[in-house]
Write a protein that holds these residues in place. Structure first.
Motif, PDB file in Angstrom:
ATOM      1  N   PRO A   1       8.894   7.012  -4.798  1.00 37.24           N
ATOM      2  CA  PRO A   1       8.278   5.684  -4.828  1.00 37.24           C
ATOM      3  C   PRO A   1       6.756   5.742  -4.709  1.00 37.24           C
ATOM      4  CG  PRO A   1      10.127   5.734  -3.290  1.00 37.24           C
ATOM      5  CD  PRO A   1       9.860   7.148  -3.687  1.00 37.24           C
ATOM      6  N   VAL A   2       6.101   4.698  -5.211  1.00 34.47           N
ATOM      7  CA  VAL A   2       4.648   4.614  -5.150  1.00 34.47           C
ATOM      8  C   VAL A   2       4.182   4.338  -3.716  1.00 34.47           C
ATOM      9  CG1 VAL A   2       2.755   3.043  -5.808  1.00 34.47           C
ATOM     10  CG2 VAL A   2       4.150   4.114  -7.560  1.00 34.47           C
TER      11      VAL A   2
ATOM     12  N   LYS B   1      16.540  22.733  -0.745  1.00 31.69           N
ATOM     13  CA  LYS B   1      16.011  23.947  -0.111  1.00 31.69           C
ATOM     14  C   LYS B   1      15.096  24.745  -1.019  1.00 31.69           C
ATOM     15  CE  LYS B   1      18.972  24.342   3.747  1.00 31.69           C
ATOM     16  NZ  LYS B   1      19.371  22.937   3.526  1.00 31.69           N
ATOM     17  N   LYS B   2      15.305  24.616  -2.334  1.00 30.04           N
ATOM     18  CA  LYS B   2      14.376  25.282  -3.255  1.00 30.04           C
ATOM     19  C   LYS B   2      14.290  24.497  -4.553  1.00 30.04           C
ATOM     20  CE  LYS B   2      17.613  28.468  -5.451  1.00 30.04           C
ATOM     21  NZ  LYS B   2      17.742  29.752  -6.122  1.00 30.04           N
ATOM     22  N   ILE B   3      13.117  24.432  -5.073  1.00 27.29           N
ATOM     23  CA  ILE B   3      12.906  23.727  -6.340  1.00 27.29           C
ATOM     24  C   ILE B   3      11.537  24.119  -6.885  1.00 27.29           C
ATOM     25  CG2 ILE B   3      11.875  21.671  -5.258  1.00 27.29           C
ATOM     26  CD1 ILE B   3      13.344  19.941  -7.359  1.00 27.29           C
ATOM     27  N   LYS B   4      11.470  24.203  -8.201  1.00 22.74           N
ATOM     28  CA  LYS B   4      10.201  24.416  -8.883  1.00 22.74           C
ATOM     29  C   LYS B   4      10.001  23.117  -9.635  1.00 22.74           C
ATOM     30  CE  LYS B   4       9.310  28.705 -11.003  1.00 22.74           C
ATOM     31  NZ  LYS B   4       9.423  29.626 -12.184  1.00 22.74           N
ATOM     32  N   ARG B   5       9.134  22.250  -9.121  1.00 18.75           N
ATOM     33  CA  ARG B   5       9.079  20.917  -9.716  1.00 18.75           C
ATOM     34  C   ARG B   5       7.654  20.503 -10.079  1.00 18.75           C
ATOM     35  NH1 ARG B   5       5.501  18.904  -7.398  1.00 18.75           N
ATOM     36  NH2 ARG B   5       5.277  17.124  -6.039  1.00 18.75           N
ATOM     37  N   TYR B   6       7.579  19.663 -11.117  1.00 19.98           N
ATOM     38  CA  TYR B   6       6.301  19.008 -11.397  1.00 19.98           C
ATOM     39  C   TYR B   6       6.488  17.514 -11.262  1.00 19.98           C
ATOM     40  CZ  TYR B   6       7.982  17.834 -16.117  1.00 19.98           C
ATOM     41  OH  TYR B   6       8.687  17.335 -17.178  1.00 19.98           O
ATOM     42  N   GLN B   7       5.403  16.821 -11.008  1.00 17.52           N
ATOM     43  CA  GLN B   7       5.446  15.372 -10.874  1.00 17.52           C
ATOM     44  C   GLN B   7       4.110  14.816 -11.363  1.00 17.52           C
ATOM     45  OE1 GLN B   7       6.484  14.045  -6.920  1.00 17.52           O
ATOM     46  NE2 GLN B   7       6.557  11.889  -7.506  1.00 17.52           N
ATOM     47  N   ILE B   8       4.175  13.828 -12.204  1.00 18.15           N
ATOM     48  CA  ILE B   8       2.964  13.224 -12.750  1.00 18.15           C
ATOM     49  C   ILE B   8       2.979  11.755 -12.376  1.00 18.15           C
ATOM     50  CG2 ILE B   8       1.719  12.657 -14.888  1.00 18.15           C
ATOM     51  CD1 ILE B   8       2.944  15.318 -16.015  1.00 18.15           C
ATOM     52  N   GLY B   9       1.981  11.307 -11.629  1.00 17.49           N
ATOM     53  CA  GLY B   9       2.011   9.911 -11.190  1.00 17.49           C
ATOM     54  C   GLY B   9       0.693   9.473 -10.594  1.00 17.49           C
ATOM     55  N   LYS B  10       0.624   8.171 -10.356  1.00 16.96           N
ATOM     56  CA  LYS B  10      -0.598   7.590  -9.814  1.00 16.96           C
ATOM     57  C   LYS B  10      -0.627   7.702  -8.295  1.00 16.96           C
ATOM     58  CE  LYS B  10      -1.478   4.074 -13.362  1.00 16.96           C
ATOM     59  NZ  LYS B  10      -1.454   2.620 -13.636  1.00 16.96           N
ATOM     60  N   VAL B  11      -1.814   7.935  -7.743  1.00 20.91           N
ATOM     61  CA  VAL B  11      -2.008   7.926  -6.293  1.00 20.91           C
ATOM     62  C   VAL B  11      -3.175   6.995  -5.976  1.00 20.91           C
ATOM     63  CG1 VAL B  11      -1.082  10.265  -6.050  1.00 20.91           C
ATOM     64  CG2 VAL B  11      -3.537   9.928  -6.289  1.00 20.91           C
ATOM     65  N   TYR B  12      -3.295   6.648  -4.688  1.00 18.31           N
ATOM     66  CA  TYR B  12      -4.206   5.561  -4.311  1.00 18.31           C
ATOM     67  C   TYR B  12      -5.104   5.932  -3.132  1.00 18.31           C
ATOM     68  CZ  TYR B  12      -1.203   3.170  -7.475  1.00 18.31           C
ATOM     69  OH  TYR B  12      -0.524   2.832  -8.620  1.00 18.31           O
ATOM     70  N   ARG B  13      -6.397   5.693  -3.270  1.00 14.15           N
ATOM     71  CA  ARG B  13      -7.337   5.960  -2.174  1.00 14.15           C
ATOM     72  C   ARG B  13      -8.407   4.874  -2.117  1.00 14.15           C
ATOM     73  NH1 ARG B  13      -7.877  12.541  -2.910  1.00 14.15           N
ATOM     74  NH2 ARG B  13      -5.626  12.838  -2.946  1.00 14.15           N
ATOM     75  N   ARG B  14      -8.619   4.332  -0.916  1.00 12.76           N
ATOM     76  CA  ARG B  14      -9.642   3.295  -0.748  1.00 12.76           C
ATOM     77  C   ARG B  14     -11.020   3.926  -0.612  1.00 12.76           C
ATOM     78  NH1 ARG B  14      -9.954   0.142   3.321  1.00 12.76           N
ATOM     79  NH2 ARG B  14      -9.080   1.635   4.778  1.00 12.76           N
TER      80      ARG B  14
ATOM     81  N   SER C   1       2.827   2.156   3.130  1.00 15.95           N
ATOM     82  CA  SER C   1       1.501   2.535   2.622  1.00 15.95           C
ATOM     83  C   SER C   1       1.638   3.140   1.233  1.00 15.95           C
ATOM     84  CB  SER C   1       0.839   3.558   3.542  1.00 15.95           C
ATOM     85  OG  SER C   1       0.703   3.040   4.846  1.00 15.95           O
ATOM     86  N   MET C   2       0.604   2.961   0.413  1.00 17.02           N
ATOM     87  CA  MET C   2       0.585   3.556  -0.928  1.00 17.02           C
ATOM     88  C   MET C   2       0.376   5.068  -0.789  1.00 17.02           C
ATOM     89  SD  MET C   2       0.507   0.707  -2.890  1.00 17.02           S
ATOM     90  CE  MET C   2      -0.291   1.033  -4.476  1.00 17.02           C
ATOM     91  N   ARG C   3       1.008   5.842  -1.657  1.00 17.27           N
ATOM     92  CA  ARG C   3       0.854   7.298  -1.543  1.00 17.27           C
ATOM     93  C   ARG C   3      -0.593   7.718  -1.828  1.00 17.27           C
ATOM     94  NH1 ARG C   3       4.883   8.533  -6.633  1.00 17.27           N
ATOM     95  NH2 ARG C   3       3.476   7.902  -8.299  1.00 17.27           N
ATOM     96  N   TYR C   4      -1.044   8.719  -1.075  1.00 20.20           N
ATOM     97  CA  TYR C   4      -2.423   9.220  -1.130  1.00 20.20           C
ATOM     98  C   TYR C   4      -2.494  10.433  -2.053  1.00 20.20           C
ATOM     99  CZ  TYR C   4      -6.708  11.353   0.853  1.00 20.20           C
ATOM    100  OH  TYR C   4      -7.947  11.911   1.036  1.00 20.20           O
ATOM    101  N   ASP C   5      -1.385  11.167  -2.110  1.00 20.41           N
ATOM    102  CA  ASP C   5      -1.241  12.266  -3.064  1.00 20.41           C
ATOM    103  C   ASP C   5       0.243  12.408  -3.367  1.00 20.41           C
ATOM    104  OD1 ASP C   5      -0.053  13.602  -0.923  1.00 20.41           O
ATOM    105  OD2 ASP C   5      -1.618  15.110  -0.713  1.00 20.41           O
ATOM    106  N   LEU C   6       0.624  13.440  -4.141  1.00 18.88           N
ATOM    107  CA  LEU C   6       2.038  13.637  -4.445  1.00 18.88           C
ATOM    108  C   LEU C   6       2.646  14.748  -3.595  1.00 18.88           C
ATOM    109  CD1 LEU C   6       1.854  13.363  -8.361  1.00 18.88           C
ATOM    110  CD2 LEU C   6       2.521  11.580  -6.742  1.00 18.88           C
ATOM    111  N   THR C   7       1.838  15.380  -2.766  1.00 18.68           N
ATOM    112  CA  THR C   7       2.305  16.542  -1.997  1.00 18.68           C
ATOM    113  C   THR C   7       3.118  16.113  -0.779  1.00 18.68           C
ATOM    114  OG1 THR C   7       0.304  17.684  -2.702  1.00 18.68           O
ATOM    115  CG2 THR C   7       1.567  18.716  -0.945  1.00 18.68           C
ATOM    116  N   VAL C   8       2.578  15.195   0.023  1.00 16.27           N
ATOM    117  CA  VAL C   8       3.303  14.727   1.204  1.00 16.27           C
ATOM    118  C   VAL C   8       4.619  14.023   0.782  1.00 16.27           C
ATOM    119  CG1 VAL C   8       3.224  13.235   3.236  1.00 16.27           C
ATOM    120  CG2 VAL C   8       1.261  14.689   2.671  1.00 16.27           C
ATOM    121  N   PRO C   9       4.593  13.141  -0.242  1.00 13.05           N
ATOM    122  CA  PRO C   9       5.868  12.578  -0.714  1.00 13.05           C
ATOM    123  C   PRO C   9       6.860  13.663  -1.170  1.00 13.05           C
ATOM    124  CG  PRO C   9       4.075  11.236  -1.521  1.00 13.05           C
ATOM    125  CD  PRO C   9       3.450  12.450  -0.869  1.00 13.05           C
TER     126      PRO C   9
END
Lengths: 506, 506
Positions: free
Chosen positions: B75-76, B127-140, B108-116
Motif C-alpha cells: 500500500p501507498v 523468508k527469501k525473495i529476490k524482488r523488485y518494486q516500482i512505485g511512488k514515495v512521499y517526502r515533505r 502515514s505515506m511511505r517514505y521509501d520502498l525499503t521499510v514497507p
C-alpha cells in the motif's frame, strides 16, 4: 521464490495476535507495541498476483492504445478543494484527508481518476485529448476484501475530452469498453446504457417533484440489488413520494431491452419534448455502436442511474452475467460536460469510463489458480557446478549469459550440492541448466541440460551462447549437435539487441 | 493530441493568478475560491513524458527480470508505527501523515520502498525473495522541481532477502545496478562502494567517541557537496570534536580509488581487528564483482556514508560523472540485516538498492527533446472519406481494423473536410490512411495512402487488411500491387493473435 499465503490480511492479523508459533521469540514480540500488518482495507500483492495484474493491465493498455489514446499521470493527492462536492453526499464522506503538518495546503487522496483528469485539463489548458490513466484511488469505505472492495484499489480509466460531433466519442467509449472486457476473457458481461436526461424526463413525466430528484435517483440506483417492491417502499415511506407517482416511475425504470428494441418502445411511448434531446442522443449512440459492431453485449436499461454527481448525459455500467442474472459491476462511466468548467477553464465536454481492476482480478485469479504449473520468475537458465569451489566460474558464466540478455540465476552459495542446485532450478521453473565441473573447465566444455526432458549435451564452451540463443528464439528445447541448431554470430547480435533494446527514441 | 506546456506548475500557478486572459470568464473565476493546481512539490505528467518514463521503466524491469526477480506491491500508506524511527532524525521529520478521520489507525505515506518491503517480509512470513518494486514515495521535503526533487516521486527498488553465503547477493546487486544504468544509456556514471562497519572501525581508530558517531557521520556525508575544510570545521566547531581526531578522520575519509587498489591501501594501513569483518566483506565483494565483470564503473570511496539508519554492511551510491566530477546521486542502497527483525519476525538479511527515476528522467528527457519528430500516440492508420455523410462507413472500417488489432482512428466529425482529416492524421503521426468516397464504396474499392511518401494505391476492399498487415509486420511502407506484398489468411490470423494476446496463462 516467495510463499503466497491463502489467508488474506484480515485473517493473518488475527492469527498473528493469537498464535505464538515460536515461543523463543515471545519476548521480542512482546516488546513490539504495534501490529505488523497493512492498514485496514489495503493489502500486499504477491508475485503471482502481480504477474496476473500486469498481464491484465497490458491487455487493457493495448485496447486503449489501439484507439489512439495517450497516457498521463497526476499526483495521488490533490488540493482538498478540488475534490470536495464532486461525488455527491455519500462519496464526499469517504475522502481520505492528509494531516495538516504546517504545509499551508489542505490535501486529500484522490477518490477517482476523473476529477483529477478534469483538473489536469483545466490546469494545463489542454483542450482535447484521448487519454487513459491507470492508478490507485482511495476510499474510506467499509472494506470487504474477499469481494474486491478495498480502500486502496486500482482503476483503469479511458476518457475522450474535447469538442466533437454528438455521440461519436460516446459510441467509441462503448466500443472500447466492449473490446477491453472481451480481450480480458473474463466471461459473459453486459454493458448497460442509459441517459441522465432521459431519467430526468421520466421523473418529470411521472410527476416527481424536482427537489426529490436526488433522493429518488438514489432509490432507483438500488434496483440492481433489491426488488422493485423494496425500492417503491423506500420512495413512499422514507422519501415521502406519492404512491401513484412511485408506481409511474416504476413503470419506466423497470424497462430494459436490447438497444434498438428499447429505443423503439420509448418512441412508441411518445415521451414528448422533455425527452427529445436524450432520445436523439440515444438514437445516434445506437446507430454508431451498430456500425462499430459492439451492440451485441449492450442493453438499454432504464434503471441505470450511477450515483456520481458529475454525469450529464449518457451513462454506462458493465456487469458480469451468470446465466441471465447480472452479478457485480466491473466498469462504469458516462458523459460529464460541466466538470472541467467548474475549475474555471473553458467548458470542455468529456466522456469516459473506468474499469475496476480488483473485481476483474478476482475473476482472472480464479481462472489462474486452475492452471497448472505457474512460475513467478521468468528465469531461463540456471548455472550449476558439480564440484566444489566453482563460485567464481559460475559468476563468470552468469555474466556471459546476462551480457547477451538471457535471464539467468545461480544458487547464492559458495559450495552448493548439485542436487540442491537442480531442485532450485526446477522450483524457479528454468528450462535449461548450464553445468560444469573441473574436467569440463579444463577441456573448455560445458554441459547443457534440458530440465524438462532431462536430456543433456556436452558442447564446446564457445558454443554455449549460440546453442542457448537458438533454442530461446525458436522456443525449441531439443538438444542436438546439429550445426543448424546453433545461432549464427549475426543472430546472437540481433538477439542481444532485442533483449537490451531501449525504445525511448523510436 | 495534447499540448505540453514548457512552463512548470509553479510558474503556471502564478500566471493563472495574475493574467486574466479572458475577461468574459472573470466572474466565474472570481467565484472560484481556490487555485486549480497540483499540490506543492507534485506535478502532472504529460503524454510524451509518460512515454519516456514507461520506456525507462521497461528497460529497468528487463534488467531486474533477467536476474530472476519477481515483483510485489504494497500500500501507498502504512501504519505510522511501521515507518517511525527507521530513517534517522532528518528523515523522520519528512513523513506525511494522514488525518485522523475516526478510523482508529494512525497512517502515514511511505517514505521509501525499503521499510514497507521489510514489513511485507515480516507480515507474510516470506523468508527469501529476490524482488523488485516500482512505485511512488512521499517526502515533505523542500521541493526543487527543476532539479528533480519532488514531494511525490518514483523509486525503482531491487532487493535480495534471505540467508545466502556472504557477499554473493551484494555483488549481484552491484552488477544489476551497473546493468540498469548502462542499459538506460544516460551517460557516464560511477558506483561508489563503502562499508558501514569499515566507517565504524575508522572512527574507532581515529578516536571519535562512540556517542559522537551519528553527528560525525552526518558531517562526513556532506563531503560530496562541500570541501574537507568545511567538514572539519563543522566537526570541530559545531560537533565539538577534537581537532586532531577530526584530522585523523579526514586522512581516512578523503581516500578513494579503484576497488582493488583501495582495498590494498587499506590492507597496507593495517587497520587491525576492528576492521577485520568489513575488510573480509570488501575482499569478497570485489572478487565477485570482478567475476561478474562489473568493476569498471565502481569506486571504493571512504567518504560514502548514506544517511538512513537501517544500513548495517556494504553501502552503495551511483552518481553521474561529468569530466572527472561526480554530479548528483541517481541511485543508492546497501545491506540492512536487522530491519525485518525489528518487526518481530525472524532476522532476515537483506541487501538492495533504489534507483531514483526522476533524476534519470531529467537526463533522458533532455536527450529526448533533441530527437526529431515524436508522437504521443501510436496510431498506425487513419480512416478518412472524401465525400459527405460517410461517418457510418468510416466507423465500419475502424471496426474492421480494430478487430484485427491495428491501431486506428478517424476524425470524430460527421462531415469533416479531407484536408482536415489528413492534417489530423499527420499530427497524430499515422503512417497510413484509408480513404474512400461514394465511387470506391460502389466498386468495393478503397484507397490506401502512405502518409510519409504521399504515394497511394487503389485496391479491392477485401485486400485492405492483408495489405496493411503485410506492411505493419514487415515495417514496409512501399505500396504496390505485387501479390507478394499482401499477407496470407494465415498471416492475418497470426497477426491478430499476437496483437490480441493475453498472456495470463502461459
Amino acid at each position: 521464490m516467495s510463499t503466497e499465503p491463502i489467508t488474506n490480511n484480515e485473517v493473518k492479523e488475527v492469527s498473528q495476535q493469537n498464535t505464538p508459533k515460536q515461543p523463543k521469540k515471545e519476548t521480542k514480540k512482546e516488546q513490539l507495541k504495534f501490529l505488523v500488518k497493512t492498514p485496514k482495507g489495503t493489502r500486499d500483492y504477491f508475485p503471482k498476483t502481480m504477474n496476473a495484474r500486469e498481464t491484465a493491465i497490458q491487455t487493457i493498455t493495448r485496447c486503449f492504445r489501439r484507439h489512439g489514446a495517450v497516457t498521463i499521470d497526476t499526483p495521488v493527492f490533490e488540493l482538498k478543494d478540488i475534490l470536495t462536492s464532486k461525488y455527491g453526499e455519500e462519496g464526499g464522506k469517504l475522502i481520505y484527508d492528509l494531516a495538516d503538518q504546517g504545509e499551508g495546503e489542505k490535501l486529500s487522496m484522490r477518490y477517482d481518476l476523473t476529477v483529477p483528469f478534469a483538473r489536469y485539463l483545466a490546469t494545463n489548458g489542454v483542450k482535447k485529448i484521448k487519454r487513459y490513466q491507470i492508478g490507485k484511488v482511495y476510499r474510506r469505505d467499509q472494506p470487504y476484501m474477499t469481494r474486491g472492495r478495498q480502500r486502496e484499489f486500482c482503476q483503469c480509466d479511458f476518457d475522450i475530452a474535447g469538442e466533437y460531433d454528438p455521440m461519436i466519442p460516446d459510441a467509441e467509449i462503448v466500443s472500447i469498453l466492449n473490446e477491453v472486457l472481451t480481450d480480458l476473457e473474463i466471461g459473459t458481461f453486459r454493458i448497460k446504457i442509459n441517459h441522465r436526461k432521459l431519467l430526468d424526463a421520466i421523473f418529470v413525466l411521472a410527476g416527481v417533484p424536482r427537489e426529490k430528484f436526488p433522493a429518488i435517483f438514489s432509490a432507483v440506483d438500488k434496483l440492481d440489488k433489491v426488488s422493485w417492491e423494496d425500492v417503491e417502499k423506500e420512495m413512499v415511506e422514507v422519501k415521502g413520494l406519492d404512491r401513484a407517482v412511485a408506481q409511474k416511475v416504476g413503470e419506466y425504470v423497470k424497462m430494459h431491452d436490447k438497444p434498438k428494441a428499447m429505443y423503439q418502445k420509448l418512441v412508441d411511448m411518445k415521451l414528448g419534448e422533455t425527452a427529445k434531446d436524450a432520445m436523439n442522443d440515444m438514437k445516434l449512440l445506437i446507430e454508431y455502436c451498430d456500425a462499430l459492431g459492439c451492440l451485441d453485449n449492450v442493453e438499454f436499461d432504464m434503471s441505470l442511474v450511477r450515483g456520481l454527481d458529475y454525469y450529464t448525459g449518457v451513462i454506462f455500467e458493465a456487469v458480469m452475467v451468470v446465466g441471465n442474472t447480472s452479478v457485480g459491476s466491473i466498469a462504469g462511466g458516462g458523459r460529464y460536460d460541466n466538470l472541467v468548467g467548474i475549475f474555471g477553464a473553458n467548458k470542455i465536454p468529456c466522456v469516459g469510463f473506468s474499469v475496476g481492476l480488483e473485481r476483474i482480478m478476482i475473476i482472472l485469479e480464479e481462472k489462474l489458480s486452475k492452471s497448472s504449473k505457474l512460475h513467478e520468475a521468468q528465469t531461463e537458465v540456471f548455472v550449476a557446478s558439480v564440484d566444489k569451489n566453482r563460485l567464481i566460474n559460475r559468476l563468470q558464466y552468469l555474466n556471459r549469459l546476462w551480457e547477451v540478455g538471457i535471464y539467468a540465476e545461480t544458487l547464492q552459495r559458495v559450495n552448493p550440492k548439485i542436487k540442491q542446485e537442480l531442485r532450485d532450478a526446477d522450483e524457479i521453473g528454468c528450462r535449461f541448466a548450464v553445468i560444469f565441473g573441473g574436467s569440463e573447465l579444463e577441456e573448455k566444455k560445458v554441459v547443457l541440460k534440458n530440465l524438462i526432458t532431462q536430456k543433456q549435451l556436452t558442447i564446446d564452451d564457445d558454443k554455449l551462447i549460440p546453442a542457448l540463443v537458438y533454442r530461446l528464439t525458436h522456443k525449441d528445447t531439443y538438444l542436438t549437435e546439429d550445426p543448424e541448431m546453433f545461432a549464427t554470430e549475426e543472430e546472437v547480435k540481433q538477439f542481444k539487441q532485442v533483449r537490451h533494446q531501449l525504445n525511448v527514441f523510436n
